[in-house]
Write a protein that holds these residues in place. Sequence first.
Motif, PDB file in Angstrom:
ATOM      1  N   TRP B 270       0.852  -1.181   0.000  1.00  0.00           N
ATOM      2  CA  TRP B 270       0.000   0.000   0.000  1.00  0.00           C
ATOM      3  C   TRP B 270       0.892   1.236   0.000  1.00  0.00           C
ATOM      4  N   TYR B 271       0.366   2.336  -0.509  1.00  0.00           N
ATOM      5  CA  TYR B 271       1.155   3.566  -0.553  1.00  0.00           C
ATOM      6  C   TYR B 271       1.590   3.968   0.863  1.00  0.00           C
ATOM      7  N   PRO B 272       2.912   4.136   1.077  1.00  0.00           N
ATOM      8  CA  PRO B 272       3.419   4.391   2.428  1.00  0.00           C
ATOM      9  C   PRO B 272       3.409   5.854   2.857  1.00  0.00           C
ATOM     10  N   GLY B 273       3.014   6.756   1.975  1.00  0.00           N
ATOM     11  CA  GLY B 273       3.137   8.181   2.302  1.00  0.00           C
ATOM     12  C   GLY B 273       4.403   8.737   1.663  1.00  0.00           C
ATOM     13  N   ASP B 274       4.536  10.062   1.639  1.00  0.00           N
ATOM     14  CA  ASP B 274       5.700  10.631   0.964  1.00  0.00           C
ATOM     15  C   ASP B 274       6.878  10.744   1.929  1.00  0.00           C
ATOM     16  N   GLU B 275       7.962  11.364   1.448  1.00  0.00           N
ATOM     17  CA  GLU B 275       9.199  11.504   2.237  1.00  0.00           C
ATOM     18  C   GLU B 275       8.979  12.150   3.594  1.00  0.00           C
ATOM     19  N   ASP B 276       8.011  13.087   3.639  1.00  0.00           N
ATOM     20  CA  ASP B 276       7.781  13.807   4.881  1.00  0.00           C
ATOM     21  C   ASP B 276       6.694  13.163   5.734  1.00  0.00           C
ATOM     22  N   GLY B 277       6.248  12.006   5.310  1.00  0.00           N
ATOM     23  CA  GLY B 277       5.257  11.300   6.108  1.00  0.00           C
ATOM     24  C   GLY B 277       3.835  11.738   5.817  1.00  0.00           C
ATOM     25  N   LYS B 278       3.638  12.432   4.679  1.00  0.00           N
ATOM     26  CA  LYS B 278       2.302  12.893   4.328  1.00  0.00           C
ATOM     27  C   LYS B 278       1.586  11.810   3.514  1.00  0.00           C
ATOM     28  N   GLY B 279       0.336  11.560   3.850  1.00  0.00           N
ATOM     29  CA  GLY B 279      -0.457  10.580   3.105  1.00  0.00           C
ATOM     30  C   GLY B 279      -0.093   9.152   3.467  1.00  0.00           C
ATOM     31  N   GLY B 280      -0.639   8.233   2.691  1.00  0.00           N
ATOM     32  CA  GLY B 280      -0.375   6.819   2.945  1.00  0.00           C
ATOM     33  C   GLY B 280      -1.574   6.113   3.543  1.00  0.00           C
ATOM     34  N   ILE B 281      -1.515   4.815   3.491  1.00  0.00           N
ATOM     35  CA  ILE B 281      -2.643   3.993   3.930  1.00  0.00           C
ATOM     36  C   ILE B 281      -2.488   3.622   5.406  1.00  0.00           C
ATOM     37  N   TYR B 282      -3.590   3.700   6.133  1.00  0.00           N
ATOM     38  CA  TYR B 282      -3.649   3.117   7.480  1.00  0.00           C
ATOM     39  C   TYR B 282      -4.155   1.692   7.301  1.00  0.00           C
ATOM     40  N   ASN B 283      -3.304   0.753   7.594  1.00  0.00           N
ATOM     41  CA  ASN B 283      -3.624  -0.645   7.308  1.00  0.00           C
ATOM     42  C   ASN B 283      -3.910  -1.365   8.631  1.00  0.00           C
ATOM     43  N   PHE B 284      -5.181  -1.429   8.987  1.00  0.00           N
ATOM     44  CA  PHE B 284      -5.574  -2.014  10.280  1.00  0.00           C
ATOM     45  C   PHE B 284      -6.334  -3.309   9.989  1.00  0.00           C
ATOM     46  N   VAL B 285      -5.628  -4.403  10.059  1.00  0.00           N
ATOM     47  CA  VAL B 285      -6.146  -5.634   9.482  1.00  0.00           C
ATOM     48  C   VAL B 285      -6.206  -6.748  10.525  1.00  0.00           C
ATOM     49  N   THR B 286      -7.271  -7.532  10.481  1.00  0.00           N
ATOM     50  CA  THR B 286      -7.380  -8.694  11.366  1.00  0.00           C
ATOM     51  C   THR B 286      -7.324  -9.959  10.523  1.00  0.00           C
ATOM     52  N   LYS B 287      -6.307 -10.763  10.745  1.00  0.00           N
ATOM     53  CA  LYS B 287      -6.165 -12.008   9.996  1.00  0.00           C
ATOM     54  C   LYS B 287      -6.019 -13.136  10.986  1.00  0.00           C
ATOM     55  N   ARG B 288      -6.842 -14.143  10.838  1.00  0.00           N
ATOM     56  CA  ARG B 288      -6.749 -15.250  11.780  1.00  0.00           C
ATOM     57  C   ARG B 288      -7.184 -16.541  11.106  1.00  0.00           C
ATOM     58  N   GLY B 289      -6.547 -17.608  11.506  1.00  0.00           N
ATOM     59  CA  GLY B 289      -6.930 -18.908  10.970  1.00  0.00           C
ATOM     60  C   GLY B 289      -7.152 -19.866  12.110  1.00  0.00           C
ATOM     61  N   VAL B 290      -7.996 -20.855  11.854  1.00  0.00           N
ATOM     62  CA  VAL B 290      -8.183 -21.872  12.873  1.00  0.00           C
ATOM     63  C   VAL B 290      -7.877 -23.245  12.265  1.00  0.00           C
ATOM     64  N   CYS B 291      -7.038 -23.994  12.965  1.00  0.00           N
ATOM     65  CA  CYS B 291      -6.770 -25.378  12.585  1.00  0.00           C
ATOM     66  C   CYS B 291      -7.817 -26.199  13.333  1.00  0.00           C
ATOM     67  N   ASP B 292      -8.914 -26.502  12.619  1.00  0.00           N
ATOM     68  CA  ASP B 292     -10.077 -27.038  13.301  1.00  0.00           C
ATOM     69  C   ASP B 292     -10.197 -28.537  13.082  1.00  0.00           C
ATOM     70  N   GLY B 293      -9.126 -29.248  13.355  1.00  0.00           N
ATOM     71  CA  GLY B 293      -9.135 -30.695  13.181  1.00  0.00           C
ATOM     72  C   GLY B 293      -7.717 -31.179  13.308  1.00  0.00           C
ATOM     73  N   PRO B 294      -7.547 -32.479  13.487  1.00  0.00           N
ATOM     74  CA  PRO B 294      -6.208 -33.005  13.697  1.00  0.00           C
ATOM     75  C   PRO B 294      -5.303 -32.786  12.491  1.00  0.00           C
ATOM     76  N   ASN B 295      -4.033 -32.558  12.736  1.00  0.00           N
ATOM     77  CA  ASN B 295      -3.001 -32.449  11.701  1.00  0.00           C
ATOM     78  C   ASN B 295      -3.235 -31.323  10.704  1.00  0.00           C
ATOM     79  N   ALA B 296      -4.075 -30.383  11.037  1.00  0.00           N
ATOM     80  CA  ALA B 296      -4.276 -29.266  10.112  1.00  0.00           C
ATOM     81  C   ALA B 296      -3.068 -28.346  10.194  1.00  0.00           C
ATOM     82  N   LYS B 297      -2.868 -27.571   9.119  1.00  0.00           N
ATOM     83  CA  LYS B 297      -1.714 -26.673   9.113  1.00  0.00           C
ATOM     84  C   LYS B 297      -2.077 -25.338   8.466  1.00  0.00           C
ATOM     85  N   ILE B 298      -1.705 -24.266   9.110  1.00  0.00           N
ATOM     86  CA  ILE B 298      -1.885 -22.936   8.516  1.00  0.00           C
ATOM     87  C   ILE B 298      -0.559 -22.200   8.595  1.00  0.00           C
ATOM     88  N   SER B 299      -0.165 -21.667   7.460  1.00  0.00           N
ATOM     89  CA  SER B 299       1.101 -20.963   7.392  1.00  0.00           C
ATOM     90  C   SER B 299       0.877 -19.576   6.813  1.00  0.00           C
TER      91      SER B 299
END
Lengths: 245, 479
Positions: B270-299
């Motif tokens: 995402w756009y990080p803002g300019d050299e002086d810190g003006k602009g850019g994206i606020y990236n507030f994200v929730t990511k979660r996985g559940v291994c809901d059974g034996p031998n499951a794998k999430i990477s």
Amino acid sequence: MLEIKDLVATVEDKTILDGISLTVNPGEVHAIMGPNGSGKSTLANVLAGREPYAVAGGSVRYQGQDLLALAPEERARAGIFMAFQYPVEIPGVSNMQFLKAAVDAVRAHRGLDELDAPGFMKLAREECKKLKLKPEFLKRGVNEGFSGGEKKRNEILQMALLEPSLALLDETDSGLDIDALQVAAEGVNALRNAQRSFIVVTHYQRLLNYIVPDFVHVLAAGKIVKSGGRELALELEEKGYSWIE
Amino acid sequence: MSDDINALIRREYAAGFVTNIEAETLPPGLSEEVIAVISAKKREPEWMLEWRLEAYRKWREMQVPQWAHVKHPPVDFEAISYYSSPKSKDDAPKSLDEVDPEILDTFEKLGIPLHERAKLAGVAVDAVFDSVSIGTTFKEDLAKAGVIFCSISEAIRDYPELVKKYLGSVVPQNDNFYAALNSAVFSDGSFVYIPKNTRCPMELSTYFRINELNTGQFERTLIIADEGSQVSYLEGCTAPMRDENQLHAAVVELVALGNADIKYSTVQNWYPGDEDGKGGIYNFVTKRGVCDGPNAKISWTQVETGSAITWKYPSVVLRGDNSIGEFYSVALTNGYQQADTGTKMIHLGRNTKSTIISKGISAGHSSNAYRGLVRISPRAQGARNYTQCDSLLIGERCGAHTFPYIENKNPDAILEHEATTSKVSDDQLFLCRQRGIDEEKAVSMIVNGFCKEVFKELPMEFAVEAGKLLEVSLEGAVG
Ligand SMILES: Nc1ncnc2c1ncn2[C@@H]1O[C@H](COP(=O)(O)OP(=O)(O)OP(=O)(O)O)[C@@H](O)[C@H]1O
Ligand SMILES: [Mg+2]
């Protein structure tokens, strides 16, 4: 090849090289000896363009150009190679990748194409073999976890691949066992020819049995206090540095 | 560190162009009416609207989280528009042929050709432009294997049972402030279902692009890997250069049933803002996985180079016995960027295993924090965690912080933690330059070396891209 005139170099306003003059012609080997802290490494570093050493006076001409005006990478591409007294580690960057980047940069400057990866690998393996380094060595991070002696041989490997015009070897013999010393010296001798010059910094005249110098200089307190031929090193070994002063 | 290096920390953001298309954008502000309009625009069933409203009511009770190691002026949630879609004849385009050529060009410029002739070989792509999925490639090929890959809007209409069952099952509506907001207003995103014992025949990828000004992007991704199935999913994101900060609050939920394997890779630019810190994206994200059974794998593997602020903790709930959670992260901050990122590994099942490898690189005036939680429940006999957090500093004005939290309720668990902080040293740079390598190339080589353990987890094409991205992001970091 190289003409150093009245070179004065400082660190934090402290004078370390105090008027050095030295001429190195193509094909010559100059040995530099002298007590700890006399400025030997500083001389090599100044020639290679390292910070924070500042040149406060004098001039250095290399192959007809003003060496001191060039950035370190430009000096390297123009054929100046420095083997470090204390080689640093670059974790995670494979020796092979590093060597190839270096060789490609130098070749690009000479107007040559990049070597293809298999071709380069073959070349690097051959050089490794000559220096009795295992090929696995190329896969490891640059100097990462290398023993002291391996680091020094790695410097020679880099020199062999980069084929410099002027090599500055800063105590490449320190930390090498007797066999490794011979192998490293052979590596240097294999590169000796009528065009290529060497400045070899050492504390031990033993190295000079293998790499026979044309001249020996003694550096003390930032000045060349004595110059002579091969026999000067033997004399120093016998009498120590105090004899000169 | 020399001034040269500080001078190197100027960057060029290649994805910063704006696409001129007509868009239909809701006026700023949020209310139950706005949510009803979003839901209606997407022709959603009644239950979906109810679900959104429920989330909205919870959100209104919640406070903006303050604990992250980031600073920014408060976000004015009334100044954001919660829905924007490229104006097209009739709601969403039916096929890629109907998509505005300007938009196809946009994705092409970003290296994501969507049309038939130039589709990326072996990768199916869902392209999301502002709030709307504008098309998914290779749909038919995937359908043959029984794999469902479509926008979440389509899934709500076409696979309501799956969506009802799993949406919000991993990240509940009121999980946190931004997740609640997302649940209320999410516009689009991707949906994946891999049937039992099926190996997804190709990489799946979603490419997110924010274009409109003052528009938030709230996408929602739901991936379900049924028993014994396997999928690798890639996510990429960019945005134009804008002087205003834009909000991105996504939710990603992964469900891996017994013996299933999900690999989720992100290259976030995402756009990080300019050299002086003006602009850019606020990236507030929730990511979660559940291994809901034996031998499951999430990477989870992430390479985070963009955004003005990143607040993100891809996590794994290890419910099934012998399940495995992994988190491999490279977070690079430059300029005035701030990142507070890490992971949570919640060990519930027996013999569950987790690995955390985090590489933080800070340059310029940036601030980079790793925040991680490893929780071992009393039931999690034989649980193991290995955590390694490495920070690399470039220059003198940046900062790195590590906040590892461990809550261990099982004396049998084995937990290992290693942390290092290093600098790109003048000596390393000089060694490279003395060998003829210019400073910029040297920095990128050193940084790439530092990230090697994470890059090797990325799918091949992505690994190359990630390396290049680091190089671009560090542009100007040495002069
Ligand atoms: N970066 C530096 N900052 C401050 N002082 C320095 C620096 N580099 C060298 N010096 C000083 O300059 C003097 C010469 O150092 P130099 O390393 O050139 O000696 P040398 O002849 O190579 O010694 P040795 O035989 O121990 O390797 C020493 O007094 C040393 O402390
Ligand atoms: Mg020395």
